[in-house]
Design an enzyme around this catalytic site. Structure first.
Site, PDB file in Angstrom:
ATOM      1  CE1 TYR A 144      45.390  43.181  47.758  1.00 48.49           C
ATOM      2  CE2 TYR A 144      44.095  41.184  47.482  1.00 48.49           C
ATOM      3  CZ  TYR A 144      44.567  42.206  48.283  1.00 48.49           C
ATOM      4  OH  TYR A 144      44.203  42.248  49.609  1.00 48.49           O
ATOM      5  CG  ASP A 239      48.275  34.966  43.985  1.00 47.96           C
ATOM      6  OD1 ASP A 239      47.426  34.084  44.235  1.00 47.96           O
ATOM      7  OD2 ASP A 239      48.253  36.105  44.498  1.00 47.96           O
ATOM      8  CE  LYS A 267      39.870  35.690  46.564  1.00 48.78           C
ATOM      9  NZ  LYS A 267      40.816  36.583  45.953  1.00 48.78           N
TER      10      LYS A 267
END
Ligand SMILES: *Cc1c(COP(=O)(O)O)cnc(C)c1O
Length: 428
Positions: A144, A239, A267
């Site tokens: 994702y 990522d 994050k």
């Protein structure tokens, strides 16, 4: 436990917000219950609107590696807020966080801050396309990378959880420029990347997959990916929105000693505020406006509050031995869970890399998207509800990770082990 107030709030929320939530997995559809509404969090605990307390393994999906409401982060936010919360102009704090990121991540010479992980990956791909003059993006099934159009092809996270095969609203013209191939399959990888007809601009990967549950890269896989992309002049994007500052201070690239061309962050670098970032070799990053022609901008990018929270968070992570302690704690916890699973007779595959872990309800090893999909999601749903009822807050999906934080005490983890033991007994 009582959930009366949460139930009322959910009914109210659904009147004004689609599904009652601002991000789909939060609606708890795949675990067959209504969400609890969180009103407060401190350290390892979250509290819901009915006053129930939980040991939190969601950790806001990764950012809260220091636990909730850490005094240093809160102090940084107070100190910053009194001087104004957004100027739309350069600020000194951006330089401070940028310097910290460049010093931490081996691949990053220059970094641009944005406001979410989605923006980071979307912008990194635009940059890779602009830099190479090619169009195609290669990704991996079950990974994702946020919700930008190009990535909603065999995507992980909420897309799997809700069983959506891509998404309406994403034109075929965009989908045809995305190729999704199996994780951990070197043969398919090589065949795809060597296909000259494909016009590949970049490969984007979660160096440890965290959005189909935790799936580690098999030995040699990332090495192969690096050597092929280097040979073929394809931009390699890591990522690291989850793994950055999580697996080690230098992220997965330091942990596995593989240097990508571009890296996406999010994050943890926001300390719990909305932040993303992308960075890499100066030669590539200098193609971004205003130095270069690839456009990317943001009204709230480099927001002072987000920068302050990020700086405070990273300072805490610089403490000597921080990652060794986290590893030891997570390792011990995983071992206890493994024993519980073994004794219970429930088929469980526990995958763990550092402080990321997933217990898949399946008897077969989970190494990619197809093997992850063999997990018994009904069993997970029941386990989720049982754990919630005993004060353990897990991710409301089989295909997410449990996050270990510095705030979780031996007691918190012991409680989770005991409750897991009880829950497994009541699953069959
Ligand atoms: C969470 C996540 C994103 C998206 O970040 P948002 O801040 O939710 O937009 C991208 N990539 C990975 C690997 C993620 O885990």
């Amino acid at each position: 436990m009582e959930y009366t107030v949460s139930k009322k709030l959910f009914t109210e929320a659904r009147k004004y917000i689609p599904g009652g939530v601002n991000s789909p997995v939060r609606a708890c559809k795949s675990v067959g219950c209504d969400p609890v509404f969180i009103t407060k969090a401190r350290g390892a605990s979250v509290f819901d609107a009915d006053g129930n307390e939980y040991v939190d393994f969601v950790c806001s999906w990764g950012p809260m590696i220091m636990g909730h409401a850490h005094p240093d982060i809160i102090a940084a936010l107070h100190g910053t807020a009194v001087n104004g919360t957004s100027f739309g102009a350069p600020t000194p704090t951006e330089i401070e966080l940028a310097t910290m990121v460049v010093e931490a991540l081996p691949s990053i010479e220059k970094v641009r801050f944005v406001s979410s992980g989605t923006e980071a990956t979307m912008s990194a791909v635009r940059l890779a396309r602009g830099y190479t003059g090619r169009n195609v993006v290669v990704k991996f099934d079950g990974c994702y990378h946020g919700h930008a159009d190009s990535f909603l092809v065999k995507a992980g996270s909420g897309v799997i959880t809700l069983g959506i095969p891509g998404s309406p609203g994403v034109p075929d013209d965009i989908v045809k420029n995305t190729i999704s191939i199996p994780y951990n399959n070197q043969e398919v990888l090589e065949k795809t990347l060597r296909d000259e007809e494909l016009d590949i601009a970049c490969v984007i990967i979660e160096p440890v997959a965290g959005n189909m549950g935790c799936v580690a890269p098999q030995p040699g896989f990332l090495e192969k990916l690096r050597s092929l992309t280097e040979e073929l002049g394809i931009v390699l994007i890591f990522d690291e929105v989850i793994t950055g500052f999580r697996l080690s201070y230098g992220g997965a690239q330091e942990y596995y000693n593989i240097i990508p061309d571009l890296t996406c962050l999010g994050k943890i670098i926001g300390g719990g505020l909305p932040v993303g970032a992308y960075g890499g070799k100066a030669e590539i990053m200098d193609n971004i406006a205003p130095d270069g022609p690839v456009y990317q901008a943001g009204t709230l990018s480099g927001n002072p509050l987000a920068m302050a929270a990020g700086i405070a968070a990273l300072k805490l992570l610089q403490r000597d031995g921080f990652y060794d302690e986290l590893e030891e704690k997570a390792g011990g916890f995983a071992e206890r869970l493994q024993n519980v699973a073994g004794a219970s007779g429930i088929p469980v595959q526990l995958n763990r890399v550092g402080s990321l872990m997933t217990s898949f309800f399946t008897s077969e090893q989970v190494t990619d998207f197809d093997s992850a999909m063999k997990a018994d999601t009904d069993m997970y749903a029941k386990h989720y509800r049982q754990m919630l009822s005993k004060g353990i807050y897990l991710a409301p999906s089989q295909f997410e990770v449990a996050f270990i934080s510095a705030a979780q005490s031996k007691n918190d983890l012991e409680k989770a082990v005991k409750m897991t033991e009880w829950s497994f007994k009541n699953l069959l």
